[in-house]
Design a protein around this motif. Structure first.
Motif, short mmCIF file in Angstrom:
data_model
loop_
_atom_site.label_atom_id
_atom_site.label_comp_id
_atom_site.label_asym_id
_atom_site.label_seq_id
_atom_site.Cartn_x
_atom_site.Cartn_y
_atom_site.Cartn_z
N UNK A 1 46.14 42.35 39.82
CA UNK A 1 46.93 41.79 40.93
C UNK A 1 46.13 41.66 42.22
N UNK A 2 45.18 42.53 42.43
CA UNK A 2 44.43 42.48 43.70
C UNK A 2 43.60 41.20 43.77
N UNK A 3 43.56 40.54 44.93
CA UNK A 3 42.79 39.29 45.05
C UNK A 3 41.33 39.43 44.65
N UNK A 4 40.72 40.57 44.90
CA UNK A 4 39.31 40.76 44.54
C UNK A 4 39.15 40.85 43.02
N UNK A 5 40.00 41.63 42.36
CA UNK A 5 39.93 41.74 40.90
C UNK A 5 40.14 40.38 40.24
N UNK A 6 41.12 39.64 40.72
CA UNK A 6 41.41 38.33 40.15
C UNK A 6 40.25 37.36 40.38
N UNK A 7 39.61 37.46 41.54
CA UNK A 7 38.45 36.60 41.81
C UNK A 7 37.29 36.94 40.89
N UNK A 8 37.08 38.23 40.62
CA UNK A 8 36.02 38.63 39.69
C UNK A 8 36.30 38.08 38.29
N UNK A 9 37.53 38.18 37.85
CA UNK A 9 37.89 37.68 36.52
C UNK A 9 37.69 36.17 36.41
N UNK A 10 37.98 35.44 37.47
CA UNK A 10 37.81 33.99 37.44
C UNK A 10 36.36 33.56 37.47
N UNK A 11 35.47 34.45 37.94
CA UNK A 11 34.06 34.08 38.08
C UNK A 11 33.22 34.43 36.86
N UNK A 12 33.87 34.86 35.77
CA UNK A 12 33.13 35.22 34.55
C UNK A 12 32.75 33.98 33.75
N UNK A 13 31.56 33.99 33.15
CA UNK A 13 31.23 32.90 32.21
C UNK A 13 32.27 32.85 31.09
N UNK A 14 32.63 31.65 30.68
CA UNK A 14 33.62 31.49 29.62
C UNK A 14 35.02 31.23 30.14
N UNK A 15 35.21 31.28 31.47
CA UNK A 15 36.54 31.03 32.01
C UNK A 15 36.77 29.56 32.33
N UNK A 16 35.71 28.75 32.24
CA UNK A 16 35.86 27.31 32.48
C UNK A 16 35.31 26.54 31.29
N UNK A 17 35.72 25.30 31.17
CA UNK A 17 35.26 24.45 30.08
C UNK A 17 33.78 24.11 30.27
N UNK A 18 33.05 23.85 29.17
CA UNK A 18 31.64 23.47 29.28
C UNK A 18 31.46 22.29 30.22
N UNK A 19 30.48 22.40 31.11
CA UNK A 19 30.20 21.33 32.06
C UNK A 19 30.91 21.47 33.39
N UNK A 20 31.96 22.32 33.45
CA UNK A 20 32.67 22.53 34.70
C UNK A 20 31.98 23.62 35.52
N UNK A 21 32.17 23.54 36.83
CA UNK A 21 31.54 24.50 37.73
C UNK A 21 32.28 25.84 37.70
N UNK A 22 31.51 26.90 37.55
CA UNK A 22 32.08 28.25 37.52
C UNK A 22 32.53 28.66 38.92
N UNK A 23 33.71 29.25 39.02
CA UNK A 23 34.18 29.72 40.32
C UNK A 23 33.33 30.90 40.80
N UNK A 24 33.25 31.07 42.10
CA UNK A 24 32.57 32.22 42.70
C UNK A 24 33.51 32.91 43.67
N UNK A 25 33.23 34.18 43.95
CA UNK A 25 34.01 34.89 44.96
C UNK A 25 33.55 34.38 46.32
#
Length: 317
Positions: free
Chosen positions: A242-266
């Motif tokens: 639930x914490x914004x930092x934890x959720x940002x870390x989870x979104x920035x992991x490899x494998x969370x986006x489709x191939x060719x899309x830009x990976x999110x960063x904190x």
């Protein structure tokens, strides 16, 4: 209710006038594995080293670090030596910095056991069995070798065997896979997990890799800028964060986006305890932060299956 094996109570640490840990509250039960995760500089290693008082001489500490109910900062030399040599073992990042390069592996593994009165032959038998337990082959040959003759992965297995030799109640693993390739990382983590289950040993596992920590731990504590911002069951990490930092870390992991899309960063840059705002330590990087987030410190409160420190979550609870 059974007391925790290890408990940090409002732990604060500073070197001179520079804060390192702002306030750390966390517990580890007997036989439990807890992962401490976060970016570099968040205070993970200092938190763990405080358990065995391996801190810089200039460090000032307040709050408490309790092991079996006793504050380790109040231990005398004899009690501290017992804590380090019997009750608590450490596995560091770099195995080559742990093992004396001029001695054999056999000497390294048996030294503590012989200091405790065990005969050389008995100590060799015990450590030989431990090497086999952690997947080291050709045990007799390995005992005669020196550290430079072993690969990094093999040497880290030796260090794990050394940590198990005194049958500790708690193992502190400070990013034990950092210097290893991905395949060897998985093997080392699997060994730690298997051995701690077999022996009923508690584990405090430091990592910057959420997936790695979740694979071996029962609970995950997320740390940022010298504070714990969220604690939740490892099995519910993805669903219940639930914490914004934890959720940002989870979104920035490899494998969370489709191939060719830009990976999110904190967003923003990592901060230390000395640089963080007076209120919520993540306020300067949180896109949802409001005025009170920068001035008033949130506290860890029960939320769903875990705990989180966030004003936004308090208001929406």
């Amino acid at each position: 209710m059974t007391s925790p094996l290890l408990e940090f109570q409002n732990l604060r640490m500073a070197i001179g006038d520079r804060p390192i840990l702002r306030e750390v509250t966390l517990s580890v039960a007997a036989g439990e594995a807890v992962g401490l995760v976060g970016e570099s500089g968040s205070g993970k290693s200092m938190t763990v080293k405080s358990v065995v008082r391996l801190l810089p001489s200039a460090a000032s500490v307040s709050g408490a670090v309790l092991f079996e109910g006793t504050d380790v900062n109040a231990l005398g030399p004899k009690e501290l030596r017992r804590l380090r040599s019997r009750d608590v073992a450490m596995v560091f990042q770099d195995p080559r910095a742990t093992v004396n390069p001029v001695h054999t592996i056999g000497h390294f593994l048996t030294e503590v056991l012989r200091d405790q009165g065990m005969s050389r032959s008995e100590a060799l038998r015990k450590v030989g069995g431990l090497l086999a337990d952690v997947g080291v082959d050709r045990v007799e040959r390995r005992l005669r070798q020196r550290p430079h003759e072993l690969s990094g992965g093999l040497l880290q297995r030796v260090v794990i065997a050394a940590a198990l030799a005194t049958e500790p109640k708690l193992i502190l693993a400070d990013e034990p896979t950092t210097a290893l390739d991905v395949t060897t990382q998985e093997e080392v983590v699997a060994i730690l997990d298997e051995q701690r289950h077999r022996r009923g040993t508690a584990l405090l596992f430091i990592s910057h890799d959420l997936e790695l920590a979740a694979a071996v731990c029962d609970r995950i504590a997320v740390m940022y800028a010298g504070e714990i911002v969220e604690i939740l069951p490892a099995a519910r990490l993805h669903e219940d964060a639930r914490h914004p930092y934890t959720r940002a870390l989870l979104r920035s992991r490899p494998g969370t986006v489709a191939p060719g899309e830009r990976l999110e960063t904190v967003p923003g840059t990592p901060q230390s305890a000395a640089d963080a705002p007076a209120g919520c330590v993540f306020a300067d990087r949180c896109p949802q932060a409001e005025k009170d987030c920068r001035t008033t410190r949130p506290v860890l409160l029960p939320l769903g299956t875990g705990l989180a420190a966030c004003h936004l979550l308090e208001r929406n609870a």
